[in-house]
Motif scaffolding. Sequence first.
Motif, PDB file in Angstrom:
ATOM      1  N   VAL A   1     -32.392  22.131  25.644  1.00  0.00           N
ATOM      2  CA  VAL A   1     -31.707  21.747  24.569  1.00  0.00           C
ATOM      3  C   VAL A   1     -32.664  21.191  23.435  1.00  0.00           C
ATOM      4  O   VAL A   1     -32.735  21.047  22.189  1.00  0.00           O
ATOM      5  N   ALA A   2     -33.389  20.219  24.151  1.00  0.00           N
ATOM      6  CA  ALA A   2     -34.256  19.379  23.146  1.00  0.00           C
ATOM      7  C   ALA A   2     -35.381  20.392  22.624  1.00  0.00           C
ATOM      8  O   ALA A   2     -35.848  20.047  21.426  1.00  0.00           O
ATOM      9  N   ALA A   3     -35.847  21.409  23.194  1.00  0.00           N
ATOM     10  CA  ALA A   3     -36.983  22.122  22.616  1.00  0.00           C
ATOM     11  C   ALA A   3     -36.248  22.982  21.581  1.00  0.00           C
ATOM     12  O   ALA A   3     -36.904  22.947  20.559  1.00  0.00           O
TER      13      ALA A   3
ATOM     14  N   ARG B   1     -40.330  32.833  22.811  1.00  0.00           N
ATOM     15  CA  ARG B   1     -41.128  32.479  24.242  1.00  0.00           C
ATOM     16  C   ARG B   1     -39.763  31.347  24.816  1.00  0.00           C
ATOM     17  O   ARG B   1     -39.526  31.604  25.979  1.00  0.00           O
ATOM     18  N   LEU B   2     -39.456  30.431  24.097  1.00  0.00           N
ATOM     19  CA  LEU B   2     -38.512  29.547  24.623  1.00  0.00           C
ATOM     20  C   LEU B   2     -37.308  30.325  24.899  1.00  0.00           C
ATOM     21  O   LEU B   2     -36.455  29.814  26.029  1.00  0.00           O
ATOM     22  N   VAL B   3     -36.661  31.232  24.218  1.00  0.00           N
ATOM     23  CA  VAL B   3     -35.669  31.929  24.601  1.00  0.00           C
ATOM     24  C   VAL B   3     -35.740  32.626  25.910  1.00  0.00           C
ATOM     25  O   VAL B   3     -34.856  32.652  26.861  1.00  0.00           O
ATOM     26  N   VAL B   4     -36.899  33.370  26.127  1.00  0.00           N
ATOM     27  CA  VAL B   4     -37.191  34.069  27.104  1.00  0.00           C
ATOM     28  C   VAL B   4     -37.441  33.195  28.319  1.00  0.00           C
ATOM     29  O   VAL B   4     -36.540  33.652  29.475  1.00  0.00           O
ATOM     30  N   ASP B   5     -38.044  32.258  28.192  1.00  0.00           N
ATOM     31  CA  ASP B   5     -37.989  31.230  29.304  1.00  0.00           C
ATOM     32  C   ASP B   5     -36.701  30.793  29.996  1.00  0.00           C
ATOM     33  O   ASP B   5     -36.509  30.272  31.079  1.00  0.00           O
ATOM     34  N   GLY B   6     -35.734  30.727  29.042  1.00  0.00           N
ATOM     35  CA  GLY B   6     -34.415  30.066  29.379  1.00  0.00           C
ATOM     36  C   GLY B   6     -33.463  31.088  29.535  1.00  0.00           C
ATOM     37  O   GLY B   6     -32.266  30.822  29.978  1.00  0.00           O
TER      38      GLY B   6
ATOM     39  N   ASP C   1     -31.717  34.264  31.939  1.00  0.00           N
ATOM     40  CA  ASP C   1     -31.553  34.709  33.214  1.00  0.00           C
ATOM     41  C   ASP C   1     -32.278  35.911  33.463  1.00  0.00           C
ATOM     42  O   ASP C   1     -32.281  36.922  32.862  1.00  0.00           O
ATOM     43  N   VAL C   2     -33.151  35.651  34.461  1.00  0.00           N
ATOM     44  CA  VAL C   2     -33.920  36.848  34.870  1.00  0.00           C
ATOM     45  C   VAL C   2     -33.279  38.321  35.295  1.00  0.00           C
ATOM     46  O   VAL C   2     -33.539  39.354  34.455  1.00  0.00           O
ATOM     47  N   ASP C   3     -32.281  38.164  35.993  1.00  0.00           N
ATOM     48  CA  ASP C   3     -31.525  39.548  36.185  1.00  0.00           C
ATOM     49  C   ASP C   3     -30.995  40.181  34.861  1.00  0.00           C
ATOM     50  O   ASP C   3     -30.795  40.970  34.774  1.00  0.00           O
ATOM     51  N   GLY C   4     -30.557  39.183  34.214  1.00  0.00           N
ATOM     52  CA  GLY C   4     -29.868  39.410  32.868  1.00  0.00           C
ATOM     53  C   GLY C   4     -30.878  40.440  31.960  1.00  0.00           C
ATOM     54  O   GLY C   4     -30.610  41.426  31.310  1.00  0.00           O
ATOM     55  N   VAL C   5     -31.964  39.851  31.801  1.00  0.00           N
ATOM     56  CA  VAL C   5     -33.134  40.538  30.955  1.00  0.00           C
ATOM     57  C   VAL C   5     -33.644  41.986  31.938  1.00  0.00           C
ATOM     58  O   VAL C   5     -33.726  42.922  31.143  1.00  0.00           O
ATOM     59  N   VAL C   6     -33.539  41.907  33.078  1.00  0.00           N
ATOM     60  CA  VAL C   6     -34.004  43.149  33.554  1.00  0.00           C
ATOM     61  C   VAL C   6     -32.789  44.291  33.550  1.00  0.00           C
ATOM     62  O   VAL C   6     -33.300  45.385  33.527  1.00  0.00           O
TER      63      VAL C   6
END
Length: 378
Positions: free
Chosen positions: A275-277, A325-330, A332-337
């Motif tokens: 949230v801060a980022a 990059r910030l959005v990808v880092d946050g 859900d891994v399964d959701g991306v894959v």
Amino acid sequence: MQLTDVDTDAEFRAQVRDWLHDHVPREPRPMVDRRAGREFDLAWQRTQYDGGYAGVSWPSEYGGVGLGLGQQLIWYEEYVRAGAPDIGCGFVGVNHAGPTLIARADDEHKAFHLPRILRGEAVWCQGFSEPGAGSDLASLRTRGELDGDEIVVTGQKIWTSEADLADYQELLVRTDPDSERHRGLTWVICDMSLPGVEVRPIRTMAGTTEFSEVFYDEVRIPLRNVVGGLGNGWSVAMSTLGFERGTGFLREQLELARYVEDRLAEADRRDPVVVAALAVARAEVRAMYAMTLRMVSRSARGLDPGASASMIRLYYSQLRQQVERLVVDGADVDGVVLGRDALVLDRYLDGYKVTIGAGTKDVQRNIIGERGLGLPRP
């Protein structure tokens, strides 16, 4: 230049907002079939033209609305607010080929090409970069040999956006064989249907084929297609790049701002770091837009914007990559894959191009150093 709404601007904003509410396409743009995507983009451009909102700040005698930069900004702000489609394959024609023609072409070229761009009847691409002349554009080697009333072009361009869909190209060639660097270049309009033009799409790591290589095998272009005069191509190209780096991506800035706001609204409040980022990114996007408004204001008053366009272009490109990059880092891994958040990953991979296009981040830093800080050339 007054950038706050006065009564007439407030009325214009309300009209734009109502029109967009009624006309923005509800169906998604086709993403896999590129020809279908082109038809979608051109149909939406024609809808804007018919509604009286294509080329808000373009001259009315060439199909534009003939309003000022303040109204153009309002249009962009309301366009993004309404969630209107990305400009797609119309980007080059609307954002820098058209403005270059307005600034540097003769009346015949303006009368022929500008209405076609605004009516959604033509797609443009840019033929500047070459395998050995990307960041160092002045070292380009594509030849344009004079033969009577024609220029015979032989050579290669690369990373040409939408070349496989384009009708015309803003093409930079070397017409003086004995010239070096910035001298002896010519900016010419190339009809992409001419014999000898071959387009080979390039598949990117994001899985798209929006970029292409373009090969020219003795392509005969009428000499009347030269813009700005023979040998003056570098000057015309700088006009093109000025539009591409400056006002040409105003809407992209606003779209980034909306993207950050949307991600912030969806952020899991249990993760204060994310949230801060995102909050910091929102502040930086707003600061960038304020810089852009200052540049537009200076230009409207006839003042030299200096290195502002390069400063803002560099700021935008790095900030966009930071946000992706910030959005990808946050995410859900399964959701991306598995696909639920696949667009997050697509945006991230696509974002790598933004520190390269319109001059790499290193080129922008050199321009800022030379023109903004008075440093010696590297």
